[in-house]
Design a protein around this motif. Structure first.
Motif, mmCIF file in Angstrom:
data_model
loop_
_atom_site.group_PDB
_atom_site.id
_atom_site.type_symbol
_atom_site.label_atom_id
_atom_site.label_comp_id
_atom_site.label_asym_id
_atom_site.label_seq_id
_atom_site.Cartn_x
_atom_site.Cartn_y
_atom_site.Cartn_z
ATOM 1 N N SER A 6 1.271 6.459 1.240
ATOM 2 C CA SER A 6 1.590 5.491 0.187
ATOM 3 C C SER A 6 1.222 4.079 0.620
ATOM 4 C CB SER A 6 3.060 5.573 -0.231
ATOM 5 O OG SER A 6 3.910 5.133 0.802
ATOM 6 N N LEU A 7 1.407 3.768 1.900
ATOM 7 C CA LEU A 7 0.996 2.452 2.402
ATOM 8 C C LEU A 7 -0.519 2.297 2.342
ATOM 9 C CD1 LEU A 7 3.318 2.009 5.505
ATOM 10 C CD2 LEU A 7 3.342 0.646 3.410
ATOM 11 N N LYS A 8 -1.228 3.349 2.775
ATOM 12 C CA LYS A 8 -2.694 3.292 2.755
ATOM 13 C C LYS A 8 -3.203 3.096 1.335
ATOM 14 C CE LYS A 8 -5.416 6.895 3.260
ATOM 15 N NZ LYS A 8 -6.147 8.046 3.813
ATOM 16 N N LYS A 9 -2.616 3.801 0.400
ATOM 17 C CA LYS A 9 -3.017 3.670 -1.003
ATOM 18 C C LYS A 9 -2.846 2.222 -1.478
ATOM 19 C CE LYS A 9 -2.288 5.873 -5.483
ATOM 20 N NZ LYS A 9 -1.549 6.917 -6.204
ATOM 21 N N GLU A 10 -1.746 1.617 -1.089
ATOM 22 C CA GLU A 10 -1.495 0.222 -1.464
ATOM 23 C C GLU A 10 -2.488 -0.713 -0.775
ATOM 24 O OE1 GLU A 10 1.969 -3.076 -0.740
ATOM 25 O OE2 GLU A 10 2.596 -1.047 -1.282
ATOM 26 N N TRP A 11 -2.706 -0.507 0.513
ATOM 27 C CA TRP A 11 -3.628 -1.360 1.269
ATOM 28 C C TRP A 11 -5.053 -1.249 0.737
ATOM 29 C CZ3 TRP A 11 -1.542 0.726 6.534
ATOM 30 C CH2 TRP A 11 -0.313 0.133 6.823
ATOM 31 N N LEU A 12 -5.453 -0.065 0.292
ATOM 32 C CA LEU A 12 -6.815 0.128 -0.205
ATOM 33 C C LEU A 12 -7.078 -0.635 -1.502
ATOM 34 C CD1 LEU A 12 -7.434 3.862 0.677
ATOM 35 C CD2 LEU A 12 -8.591 1.870 1.645
ATOM 36 N N LYS A 13 -6.037 -1.135 -2.134
ATOM 37 C CA LYS A 13 -6.220 -1.981 -3.314
ATOM 38 C C LYS A 13 -6.798 -3.341 -2.925
ATOM 39 C CE LYS A 13 -2.430 0.160 -5.864
ATOM 40 N NZ LYS A 13 -1.060 -0.041 -6.369
ATOM 41 N N ASP A 14 -6.606 -3.714 -1.670
ATOM 42 C CA ASP A 14 -7.164 -4.966 -1.149
ATOM 43 C C ASP A 14 -8.632 -4.735 -0.813
ATOM 44 O OD1 ASP A 14 -8.057 -6.652 1.259
ATOM 45 O OD2 ASP A 14 -6.247 -7.712 0.606
ATOM 46 N N LYS A 19 -13.038 -2.295 2.300
ATOM 47 C CA LYS A 19 -14.403 -2.386 2.832
ATOM 48 C C LYS A 19 -14.436 -2.015 4.316
ATOM 49 C CE LYS A 19 -18.327 -5.505 3.210
ATOM 50 N NZ LYS A 19 -18.855 -6.846 2.945
ATOM 51 N N VAL A 20 -13.514 -2.561 5.091
ATOM 52 C CA VAL A 20 -13.462 -2.252 6.516
ATOM 53 C C VAL A 20 -13.077 -0.789 6.733
ATOM 54 C CG1 VAL A 20 -12.246 -2.739 8.684
ATOM 55 C CG2 VAL A 20 -12.988 -4.622 7.220
ATOM 56 N N TYR A 21 -12.069 -0.335 6.003
ATOM 57 C CA TYR A 21 -11.597 1.043 6.144
ATOM 58 C C TYR A 21 -12.731 2.035 5.900
ATOM 59 C CZ TYR A 21 -8.953 5.318 5.377
ATOM 60 O OH TYR A 21 -8.490 6.610 5.441
ATOM 61 N N TYR A 22 -13.455 1.870 4.818
ATOM 62 C CA TYR A 22 -14.528 2.808 4.491
ATOM 63 C C TYR A 22 -15.736 2.663 5.412
ATOM 64 C CZ TYR A 22 -11.800 4.247 0.501
ATOM 65 O OH TYR A 22 -10.785 4.743 -0.286
ATOM 66 N N SER A 23 -15.950 1.472 5.952
ATOM 67 C CA SER A 23 -17.070 1.289 6.874
ATOM 68 C C SER A 23 -16.816 1.999 8.203
ATOM 69 C CB SER A 23 -17.340 -0.196 7.126
ATOM 70 O OG SER A 23 -16.347 -0.759 7.968
ATOM 71 N N LYS A 24 -15.565 2.243 8.528
ATOM 72 C CA LYS A 24 -15.205 2.904 9.793
ATOM 73 C C LYS A 24 -15.129 4.423 9.664
ATOM 74 C CE LYS A 24 -14.518 -0.956 12.043
ATOM 75 N NZ LYS A 24 -15.282 -1.325 13.212
#
Length: 90
Positions: A6-14, A19-24
């Protein structure tokens, strides 16, 4: 307490975080595959570290995502575990 998902889902809204998350992602996949290969071969982190000339602590940090990893280190890990690294032109 909130779950990681649930935290990741919220953070991915940023947008910047996303961008950084998906680049890694390729690195996360590589690390997961290396850890799996190590376990399949019955090697400890210390065994793998000795095989490539580093410390067990470095292997631990790589596997937990807390260590930056160079292409050279990726290559060493791949070779030690009998895996072939695929580059962009492979």
């Amino acid at each position: 307490m909130r779950s990681f998902d649930s935290l990741k889902k919220e953070w991915l809204k940023d947008e910047k975080f996303a961008k950084v998350y998906y680049s890694k992602r390729p690195l996360r996949v590589f690390v997961r595959e290396i850890k799996s290969a190590r376990l399949e071969k019955g090697l400890s982190q210390k065994d793998l570290a000795e095989a490539i000339g580093t410390s067990q602590g470095v292997i631990s940090r790589i596997e937990s995502g807390r260590q930056n990893i160079s292409y050279e280190m990726m290559n060493k890990l791949s070779r030690a575990l009998g895996h072939r690294m695929n580059g962009p032109d492979s």
